[in-house]
Scaffold this motif. Structure first.
Motif, PDB file in Angstrom:
ATOM      1  N   GLY A 272       0.821  -1.178   0.000  1.00 34.17           N
ATOM      2  CA  GLY A 272       0.000   0.000   0.000  1.00 34.17           C
ATOM      3  C   GLY A 272       0.869   1.246   0.000  1.00 34.17           C
ATOM      4  O   GLY A 272       2.079   1.205   0.095  1.00 34.17           O
ATOM      5  N   SER A 273       0.243   2.406  -0.053  1.00 36.96           N
ATOM      6  CA  SER A 273       0.995   3.628  -0.280  1.00 36.96           C
ATOM      7  C   SER A 273       1.945   3.977   0.839  1.00 36.96           C
ATOM      8  O   SER A 273       2.942   4.645   0.627  1.00 36.96           O
ATOM      9  N   SER A 274       1.680   3.547   2.065  1.00 34.71           N
ATOM     10  CA  SER A 274       2.575   3.890   3.164  1.00 34.71           C
ATOM     11  C   SER A 274       3.389   2.721   3.646  1.00 34.71           C
ATOM     12  O   SER A 274       4.123   2.842   4.606  1.00 34.71           O
ATOM     13  N   GLY A 275       3.260   1.592   3.018  1.00 34.75           N
ATOM     14  CA  GLY A 275       4.015   0.434   3.464  1.00 34.75           C
ATOM     15  C   GLY A 275       5.462   0.513   3.053  1.00 34.75           C
ATOM     16  O   GLY A 275       5.785   0.750   1.906  1.00 34.75           O
ATOM     17  N   SER A 276       6.359   0.334   4.013  1.00 37.58           N
ATOM     18  CA  SER A 276       7.782   0.440   3.697  1.00 37.58           C
ATOM     19  C   SER A 276       8.242  -0.713   2.839  1.00 37.58           C
ATOM     20  O   SER A 276       9.342  -0.693   2.317  1.00 37.58           O
ATOM     21  N   GLY A 277       7.392  -1.727   2.691  1.00 41.92           N
ATOM     22  CA  GLY A 277       7.804  -2.869   1.900  1.00 41.92           C
ATOM     23  C   GLY A 277       7.367  -2.833   0.457  1.00 41.92           C
ATOM     24  O   GLY A 277       7.493  -3.815  -0.236  1.00 41.92           O
ATOM     25  N   ASP A 278       6.838  -1.681   0.008  1.00 40.25           N
ATOM     26  CA  ASP A 278       6.442  -1.616  -1.392  1.00 40.25           C
ATOM     27  C   ASP A 278       7.627  -1.933  -2.280  1.00 40.25           C
ATOM     28  O   ASP A 278       8.681  -1.330  -2.186  1.00 40.25           O
ATOM     29  N   SER A 279       7.443  -2.859  -3.163  1.00 34.62           N
ATOM     30  CA  SER A 279       8.519  -3.256  -4.062  1.00 34.62           C
ATOM     31  C   SER A 279       8.256  -2.683  -5.432  1.00 34.62           C
ATOM     32  O   SER A 279       7.191  -2.887  -6.000  1.00 34.62           O
ATOM     33  N   THR A 280       9.198  -1.924  -5.973  1.00 31.58           N
ATOM     34  CA  THR A 280       9.008  -1.303  -7.259  1.00 31.58           C
ATOM     35  C   THR A 280      10.096  -1.708  -8.219  1.00 31.58           C
ATOM     36  O   THR A 280      11.233  -1.936  -7.844  1.00 31.58           O
ATOM     37  N   SER A 281       9.724  -1.813  -9.469  1.00 35.47           N
ATOM     38  CA  SER A 281      10.725  -2.000 -10.503  1.00 35.47           C
ATOM     39  C   SER A 281      11.010  -0.691 -11.204  1.00 35.47           C
ATOM     40  O   SER A 281      11.735  -0.631 -12.166  1.00 35.47           O
ATOM     41  N   GLY A 282      10.424   0.426 -10.726  1.00 36.95           N
ATOM     42  CA  GLY A 282      10.685   1.754 -11.254  1.00 36.95           C
ATOM     43  C   GLY A 282       9.940   2.787 -10.440  1.00 36.95           C
ATOM     44  O   GLY A 282       8.764   2.640 -10.148  1.00 36.95           O
ATOM     45  N   ILE A 283      10.628   3.846 -10.007  1.00 37.95           N
ATOM     46  CA  ILE A 283       9.986   4.895  -9.237  1.00 37.95           C
ATOM     47  C   ILE A 283       9.296   5.856 -10.191  1.00 37.95           C
ATOM     48  O   ILE A 283       9.658   5.957 -11.367  1.00 37.95           O
ATOM     49  N   PRO A 284       8.295   6.623  -9.722  1.00 37.69           N
ATOM     50  CA  PRO A 284       7.627   7.562 -10.614  1.00 37.69           C
ATOM     51  C   PRO A 284       8.575   8.688 -11.010  1.00 37.69           C
ATOM     52  O   PRO A 284       9.373   9.166 -10.196  1.00 37.69           O
ATOM     53  N   THR A 285       8.475   9.132 -12.244  1.00 36.47           N
ATOM     54  CA  THR A 285       9.326  10.217 -12.721  1.00 36.47           C
ATOM     55  C   THR A 285       8.505  11.247 -13.481  1.00 36.47           C
ATOM     56  O   THR A 285       7.464  10.937 -14.066  1.00 36.47           O
ATOM     57  N   LEU A 286       8.994  12.485 -13.454  1.00 37.60           N
ATOM     58  CA  LEU A 286       8.380  13.578 -14.198  1.00 37.60           C
ATOM     59  C   LEU A 286       9.519  14.315 -14.887  1.00 37.60           C
ATOM     60  O   LEU A 286      10.346  14.965 -14.229  1.00 37.60           O
ATOM     61  N   THR A 287       9.604  14.217 -16.206  1.00 41.51           N
ATOM     62  CA  THR A 287      10.725  14.793 -16.947  1.00 41.51           C
ATOM     63  C   THR A 287      10.229  15.751 -18.010  1.00 41.51           C
ATOM     64  O   THR A 287       9.193  15.542 -18.646  1.00 41.51           O
ATOM     65  N   PHE A 288      11.016  16.836 -18.187  1.00 44.75           N
ATOM     66  CA  PHE A 288      10.661  17.852 -19.182  1.00 44.75           C
ATOM     67  C   PHE A 288      10.709  17.245 -20.585  1.00 44.75           C
ATOM     68  O   PHE A 288      11.646  16.530 -20.937  1.00 44.75           O
ATOM     69  N   ASP A 289       9.691  17.577 -21.387  1.00 45.09           N
ATOM     70  CA  ASP A 289       9.614  17.044 -22.748  1.00 45.09           C
ATOM     71  C   ASP A 289       9.825  18.151 -23.790  1.00 45.09           C
ATOM     72  O   ASP A 289      10.741  18.088 -24.589  1.00 45.09           O
ATOM     73  N   ARG A 290       8.990  19.200 -23.766  1.00 45.47           N
ATOM     74  CA  ARG A 290       9.124  20.306 -24.717  1.00 45.47           C
ATOM     75  C   ARG A 290       8.250  21.462 -24.235  1.00 45.47           C
ATOM     76  O   ARG A 290       7.482  21.315 -23.287  1.00 45.47           O
ATOM     77  N   TRP A 291       8.383  22.644 -24.899  1.00 44.84           N
ATOM     78  CA  TRP A 291       7.598  23.802 -24.495  1.00 44.84           C
ATOM     79  C   TRP A 291       7.075  24.557 -25.718  1.00 44.84           C
ATOM     80  O   TRP A 291       7.572  24.416 -26.835  1.00 44.84           O
ATOM     81  N   PHE A 292       6.032  25.395 -25.467  1.00 41.85           N
ATOM     82  CA  PHE A 292       5.409  26.201 -26.507  1.00 41.85           C
ATOM     83  C   PHE A 292       5.111  27.580 -25.926  1.00 41.85           C
ATOM     84  O   PHE A 292       5.074  27.766 -24.713  1.00 41.85           O
ATOM     85  N   TYR A 293       4.858  28.548 -26.826  1.00 42.63           N
ATOM     86  CA  TYR A 293       4.369  29.847 -26.365  1.00 42.63           C
ATOM     87  C   TYR A 293       2.859  29.844 -26.179  1.00 42.63           C
ATOM     88  O   TYR A 293       2.311  30.647 -25.447  1.00 42.63           O
ATOM     89  N   ARG A 294       2.206  28.916 -26.847  1.00 44.27           N
ATOM     90  CA  ARG A 294       0.765  28.811 -26.658  1.00 44.27           C
ATOM     91  C   ARG A 294       0.339  27.379 -26.916  1.00 44.27           C
ATOM     92  O   ARG A 294       1.014  26.618 -27.607  1.00 44.27           O
TER      93      ARG A 294
END
Length: 586
Positions: A553-575
């Protein structure tokens, strides 16, 4: 003598006028340049504020993922409020920024940021796309039989799989069972005549000393040894980082061994898929001079077969590691049980009948030694935080609303159901916290009603057998996402015994325990322990629906992951593109 008529003065005046025009023109150009520079500076300041808004929003989203790593993209966007800032830098500085889910791409978060300076005299707007990658969770139950320190099966039952989410065993039975070990030198011994429809992965060796055929692949860090015998012994491929010893029977696939390879008369490699070489071995090779030991007229002892296959070892773990304990029960059991000083022993005596619901337990016939009973004839549950319910909440049938983050639980010093006693679990998700032993024996029965569940946390020994029955009306997961019958144990050594002859559905999770199985009934679900010792003749049926159950569960210290969540910049626009702008609310 000529008179001066003032022509020089006229010339001076003309030149002065021309110089003044040039100077005024230059001053005007300078003023224009200064204004352009000022506007550019204001625009850059607004641009920098927009960029700061983008960065601040991205950092807040990442911080939220650290706190709640299991959020989906849409959930992450929904819990993030718009940001307003800039005043801490200067009174005339301001940015507004908001986050949105891209309507067309499920992995893109759109961050829209507007920066202002001089009360809006200068403003700038940036639209940034960030690529979101959610955390990937490793399932707790990805194996039928997982023994971190080893597995021994001496029986002759059927070992296979099915999917309770798609239908009954008879409707969905398949060949996706998996037997695994994880510790260093954690061997798998197959000493009986169990028909295994699935794979065997061992961080130690795999020893087929009986006549059990494996209808799947075999991978091992240690030796693979196949005893004398006929027929198909492995209906798949064999890979070992150590030695391969094959004394009899057929391997339908190929063989890869990093160490020595030895084959005797009566052994053969069919290589039915036609892979380039029947066998590769990195050490020495010993083979009889018979037709079964040639491929395309070339004997297995030839140099073309004597090459290191370059296998990748299976990862090994320590018994108390996260990989051997993906649900984190070792570190979390103390918090789950809590203060057990007020717990009482629960004994259901002959012909007693109890019904447990998530908020209370009713009883019929007589009280017995069942703990404190109120005047109304019910024993109320208490509330305690149980981390495995953080992600999928406990369900209640008779509670309209529960604002607490805790679960209704029944705390017991021990639990004993015997002598024809009966217990029914219904009304949702029932949780037992047993700070001692748990046993169901002596002709008694525990019935879990359709779409209800029992989750047992136990610190002592567990005994299921002696004609005691666990009757599960629906296999698999409830509508709330919990396994119908789960046993979590943190006890080490000889801790769990299954000796009944009746069929049982259960998810047994005991990463430090030796699990003894001596009964003859069918076991549906999955079993995880330190060492699995199967000596009876039960059938094992792995429920593939359990692969969706993740650790902790979300607070369990035993959560096993094969990848942590990531947020990476992709591109930008003026509008924003018009098609996107129409879909999101800014």
């Amino acid at each position: 003598m000529n008179k001066q008529r003032g022509f020089t003065l006229v010339k001076v005046l003309l030149l002065s006028t021309m110089a003044g025009v040039i100077v005024f023109g230059a001053m005007k150009e300078t003023l224009v340049q200064e204004r352009l520079s000022g506007n550019f500076q204001k625009s850059m300041n607004a641009r920098f504020l927009s960029e700061k808004g983008i960065y601040d929003m991205a950092e807040q989203l990442r911080a939220k993922l650290v706190q709640e790593p299991w959020l989906t993209r849409d959930e992450l966007v929904a819990v993030q409020e718009p940001l307003k800032g800039g005043g801490e830098i200067g009174d005339d500085l301001k940015y507004d920024v908001s986050a949105h889910a891209h309507p067309d791409y499920d992995d893109i978060i759109i961050i829209v940021s507007s920066g202002e300076r001089y009360s809006g005299d200068s403003n700038d707007r940036i639209v940034a796309y960030y690529k979101f990658k959610p955390a990937t969770k490793s399932p707790v139950n990805d194996s039928l039989i997982a023994g971190c320190m080893g597995v021994t099966l001496k029986g002759s039952g059927l070992i296979d799989s099915y999917d309770s989410s798609q239908g009954s065993y008879e409707e969905t039975k398949g060949s996706n069972a998996l037997i695994t070990t994880g510790g260093n030198n954690a061997h798998v011994y197959l000493q009986g005549h169990s028909i295994i429809k699935g794979d065997v992965n061992s961080t130690g060796g795999v020893y087929l000393t009986g006549s059990s055929p494996i209808y799947g692949n075999v991978k091992a860090n240690g030796n693979v040894e196949i005893s004398s015998g006929g027929g198909v012994r492995v209906d798949g491929n064999v890979e070992t980082l150590s030695d391969f010893i094959h004394r009899g029977g057929e391997i339908s696939g190929y063989v890869r061994a990093s160490g020595d390879a030895t084959m005797e008369w009566g052994a053969s490699i069919a290589n039915l898929e036609g892979v380039d070489l029947d066998i590769k071995y990195g050490g020495s090779g010993t083979f009889p001079d018979g037709s079964d030991f040639y491929q395309d007229g070339i004997h297995y002892s030839a140099a073309k077969y004597n090459v290191d296959p370059g296998l990748i070892p299976l990862e090994t773990y320590t018994p108390d590691s996260e990989q051997c304990d993906p649900a984190g029960i070792i570190s979390n059991m103390g918090n789950v049980i809590g203060n057990s000083n007020a717990f009482l022993n629960y004994t259901i005596d002959a012909n007693d009948y109890y019904t447990f619901t998530p908020t209370r337990v009713g009883y019929e016939t007589r009280q017995g030694n069942s703990g404190k009973v109120s005047d109304s004839g019910v024993i109320l549950a208490t509330q305690q935080n149980v981390y495995t319910f953080d992600e999928n909440a406990q369900r209640y049938q008779d509670v309209i609303e529960n604002d607490s983050e805790e679960e209704y639980v029944f705390g017991m010093k021990s639990f004993s159901l015997s002598s024809n006693g009966n217990v029914t679990i219904q009304g949702g998700d029932v949780i037992f916290l047993v700070d001692g032993d748990f046993s169901i024996t002596g002709g008694s029965s525990l019935t879990i009603k359709d779409d209800s569940s029992l989750t047992l946390f136990v610190t002592g020994k567990v005994e299921l057998g002696g004609s005691g029955d666990v009757i599960v009306e629906r296999h698999g997961l409830t509508s709330g996402g919990h396994a119908t019958f789960s046993i979590y144990s943190n006890k080490s050594g000889e801790a769990i015994s299954l000796s009944g002859d009746s069929d049982m559905y259960s998810v047994i999770y005991a990463p430090l325990a030796t699990i003894d199985i001596t009964g003859n009934g069918s076991i549906y679900g999955s079993i995880l322990g330190s060492y699995i010792n199967g000596q009876g003749n039960p059938d094992f049926h792995f429920d593939e629906a359990l692969k969706t159950v993740v650790g902790g569960g979300s607070s369990g210290s035993g959560d096993s992951t094969s990848g942590i969540p990531t947020l990476t910049f992709d591109r930008w626009f003026y509008r924003l593109p018009e098609s996107v702008k129409a879909e999101i609310s800014e």
